[in-house]
Motif scaffolding. Structure first.
Motif, PDB file in Angstrom:
ATOM      1  N   LYS A 169      25.051   5.730  -0.465  1.00  0.00           N
ATOM      2  CA  LYS A 169      25.188   5.095   0.844  1.00  0.00           C
ATOM      3  C   LYS A 169      26.280   4.034   0.783  1.00  0.00           C
ATOM      4  N   ALA A 170      26.223   3.264  -0.299  1.00  0.00           N
ATOM      5  CA  ALA A 170      27.215   2.204  -0.474  1.00  0.00           C
ATOM      6  C   ALA A 170      28.610   2.802  -0.553  1.00  0.00           C
ATOM      7  N   ALA A 171      28.721   3.908  -1.279  1.00  0.00           N
ATOM      8  CA  ALA A 171      30.045   4.508  -1.464  1.00  0.00           C
ATOM      9  C   ALA A 171      30.637   4.944  -0.133  1.00  0.00           C
ATOM     10  N   LEU A 172      29.759   5.412   0.757  1.00  0.00           N
ATOM     11  CA  LEU A 172      30.251   5.858   2.055  1.00  0.00           C
ATOM     12  C   LEU A 172      30.863   4.691   2.826  1.00  0.00           C
ATOM     13  N   ILE A 173      30.109   3.621   2.873  1.00  0.00           N
ATOM     14  CA  ILE A 173      30.611   2.447   3.598  1.00  0.00           C
ATOM     15  C   ILE A 173      31.799   1.830   2.871  1.00  0.00           C
ATOM     16  N   MET A 174      31.672   1.701   1.570  1.00  0.00           N
ATOM     17  CA  MET A 174      32.750   1.072   0.806  1.00  0.00           C
ATOM     18  C   MET A 174      34.001   1.936   0.797  1.00  0.00           C
ATOM     19  N   GLY A 175      33.784   3.251   0.948  1.00  0.00           N
ATOM     20  CA  GLY A 175      34.942   4.153   1.006  1.00  0.00           C
ATOM     21  C   GLY A 175      35.883   3.740   2.116  1.00  0.00           C
ATOM     22  N   VAL A 179      39.861   2.360   1.859  1.00  0.00           N
ATOM     23  CA  VAL A 179      40.982   2.872   2.636  1.00  0.00           C
ATOM     24  C   VAL A 179      41.675   1.700   3.321  1.00  0.00           C
ATOM     25  N   PHE A 180      40.858   0.807   3.794  1.00  0.00           N
ATOM     26  CA  PHE A 180      41.400  -0.363   4.469  1.00  0.00           C
ATOM     27  C   PHE A 180      42.264  -1.204   3.530  1.00  0.00           C
ATOM     28  N   ILE A 181      41.777  -1.433   2.323  1.00  0.00           N
ATOM     29  CA  ILE A 181      42.539  -2.239   1.360  1.00  0.00           C
ATOM     30  C   ILE A 181      43.867  -1.557   1.043  1.00  0.00           C
TER      31      ILE A 181
END
Lengths: 381, 244
Positions: A169-175, A179-181
């Motif tokens: 779940k974290a990876a999805l959000i952090m993904g 991309v943003f970074i």
């Protein structure tokens, strides 16, 4: 070398006095994470939302026990009017409820709603489930009263096991954060890159600069370093702000915990350095060909699609191909993903992709330097 | 000395220069006079190596800018066709930038910048950003940029364009002063008065060729006209594109 530093120093001074450039570099880094945090905030409240469902219950007085049971399950009588755009969900309890229940006869309860309404589907489902649950409860009582084990009418029990782990779940959000970074290096230096190339042409100072005793390579490098400095400044700002802002997002409520360690941020920054140079080189390449600032801006917004497609594409298509570790852009992205998941970084791939990125940037700069010797490009002849 | 030898340049179907040859000597002001579209700017751009000649060569002190642009430009001050200023920099910063590009650093750079600011009498402008400068003020800054490294050659492309009388006089004074110091000055113009007032030698250009060459007096004698303007019209055969 002294010419190069002259160009760098001058361009940097020039750019830092350009409010538009500084603002552009900062606003993306600043408002981006903020916007993202707000989006996640709402996403999380929606995910964890167990608000009551309001429906119209007709004949409430006929079956107070059922109404109590529904209330307990979060299904309550609607207080206000239904909105015109919504189809009312109406549950009708018949007058003969008490009598039928006493006689152990089936009672007909009517649920009227629009099952095709996408927005109401979870609501309708919950009402159905609640009524079913009450029905099973009564059945169990009745069987118990008659000396029968209620489990006889539950021959199969379905066990649901959710495989979505905290990490994934974290990876999805952090993904999306990653991309943003990555995009921050493309965004933050963009305005400077346009200003020192297409802007220089638009202000009619390009011809004079090109007729000075320095090589076009020095000019391109000095300018590229300036834009890269801005782009990295934006990246640092993003990297610093993201952990701060995300500390306020209730990620733990969806069972997620994110750890941004200083070491990880530093490593990310180092990986972003060649990428920033590459981004700048791409932007200079495009905007040196444009006649003015506006034209360059148009081209560059198309150019931004490349990193967005590359990183979002890989992110959401869940592409898994070893080549991704070695290419510019996707290599950094993969390394970031591994870092955030706490996995081991593919060192070989990361190093190779960093070198490939740097090489691509330098080649592009060489090409721009050659371009600036062409009378066709310089004078548009 | 600037030596232009049989330059030819073609853009698509337009023959801009047609085996153009002339010389500009040290300590002299050479005027490149011609109507609009005669090829003046093209010629100057080839001399400082922004354009490549099809055939022929242009040398500054024996160095061909088409072969070795960086060395050729070291001894060259340029006042280009279009001179945009960096509006977010002050005059001093701007002039110092170009001094730096010419390899002047540290105290040498500071000194050179001070000198040229003094010479052009722009002390009160020196610490202002150039945004909003008048045409005359912009000209002075451009001139300061061209002169900061004390070049032995000076190329000016229509420098008096858009200037008022006062600014034009300052420009002329500076050019005469440079000439007195032995600088080789080449400037293009389509303004007759200016050429007559300033030039030691005039190269009249038309259709990419030298139509006539000599001192203003020689040109008048050559055509039998008392006025340079009439002489010029006679030489190029039309009065199109000339300002009196």
């Amino acid at each position: 070398m002294s010419a190069l530093t002259s160009v760098w120093k001058k361009e940097f001074r020039d750019a830092i006095r350009d409010k538009r450039s500084v603002l552009a570099a900062m606003s993306y880094a600043f408002f981006g994470p903020l916007l993202m945090a707000v989006a996640f905030f709402f996403l999380i409240t929606q995910l964890t939302d167990k608000a009551d469902i309001e429906i119209t219950i007709e004949g409430e007085e006929n079956a107070p026990q059922l109404v109590d049971f529904l209330n307990e399950r979060g299904v309550v009588q609607k207080q206000g009017e239904w909105a015109k755009t919504e189809t009312p969900i109406v549950l009708t309890l018949p007058e003969n409820w008490q009598e039928s229940v006493r006689k152990a006869e089936p009672v007909e309860v009517t649920l009227r709603a629009d099952w095709s309404a996408q927005k109401q589907q979870t609501d309708i489902k919950r009402v159905e489930q609640a009524v079913q649950a009450y029905s099973s409860q009564i059945a169990a009582y009745r069987l118990t009263l008659r000396g029968v084990d209620p489990r006889v009418i539950q021959p199969v029990q379905l066990q649901k096991q959710d495989l979505a782990t905290r990490g994934s779940k974290a990876a999805l959000i952090m993904g999306s954060v990653l991309v943003f970074i990555i995009l921050s290096v493309f965004w933050s230096g963009m305005n400077v890159a346009i200003d020192i190339s297409a802007g220089e042409r638009e202000r009619n100072s390009l011809e004079f600069l090109l007729s000075q005793p320095l090589s076009t390579w020095d000019i391109v490098t000095g300018k590229a370093l300036t834009a890269t400095t801005f782009s990295l400044f934006g990246a640092i700002l993003s990297l610093v702000l993201i952990p701060i802002i995300f500390a306020y997002v209730p990620l733990h409520e969806i069972g997620m915990n994110v750890n941004f360690s200083v070491g990880m941020m530093a490593l990310m920054f180092i990986l972003l350095v060649p990428l920033a140079l590459f981004a700048t080189a791409l932007q200079l390449f495009v905007s040196f060909r444009a006649k003015n600032f506006k034209e360059a801006q148009t081209y560059i917004s198309f150019l931004l699609i490349i990193p967005m497609a590359a990183s979002f594409g890989v992110e959401f298509a869940r592409l898994k191909n070893p080549i991704l570790y070695y290419l510019p852009l996707t290599g950094q992205h993969q390394a970031f993903l591994s870092l955030i998941r706490g996995e081991n970084v593919n060192v070989m791939g990361t190093v190779i992709s960093a070198i490939a990125t740097l090489a691509a940037a330098l080649l592009l700069m060489k090409y721009i330097a050659r371009m600036l010797k062409s009378e066709k490009i310089v004078f548009g002849l | 000395m600037i030596n232009v030898d049989a330059l030819t340049k073609t853009f698509k179907n337009v023959q801009a220069l047609d085996s153009l040859s002339f010389q500009a000597k040290d300590g002299e002001i050479t005027g490149l006079l011609g109507p609009n579209g005669a090829g003046k700017t093209t010629c100057l751009r080839i001399i400082y190596g922004l354009l490549q000649a099809d055939t022929g060569k242009a040398e500054i002190e024996g160095v061909d800018a088409n072969q070795n642009p960086i060395d050729a430009r070291r001894n060259l001050g340029i006042f280009p066709d279009k001179f945009g200023l960096y509006e977010r920099l002050t005059v001093r910063e701007q002039v110092a930038y170009f001094a730096g590009l010419h390899g002047l650093t540290g105290s040498k750079q500071k000194q050179a910048v001070e000198q040229v600011i003094e010479k052009l009498d722009i002390k009160e402008l020196a610490d202002r950003r150039t945004a909003g400068f008048s045409q005359g003020q912009r000209m002075k800054v451009a001139l300061a940029q061209a002169l900061v490294h004390s070049p032995k050659h000076l190329i000016l492309d229509e420098p008096s364009r858009g200037l008022d009388v006062m600014s034009t006089r300052i420009l002329r004074d500076v050019l005469r002063e440079q000439r007195a110091q032995g600088t080789c000055i080449l400037f293009s113009s389509h303004v007759m008065q200016e050429v007559a007032a300033l030039c030691d030698r005039v190269v009249v250009m038309a259709n990419g060729k030298v139509a006539a060459e000599g001192t203003p007096q020689e040109l008048c004698d050559m055509t039998g006209e008392p006025q340079l303007e009439d002489a010029f019209v006679k030489i190029i055969g039309t009065d199109e594109g000339i300002a009196a």
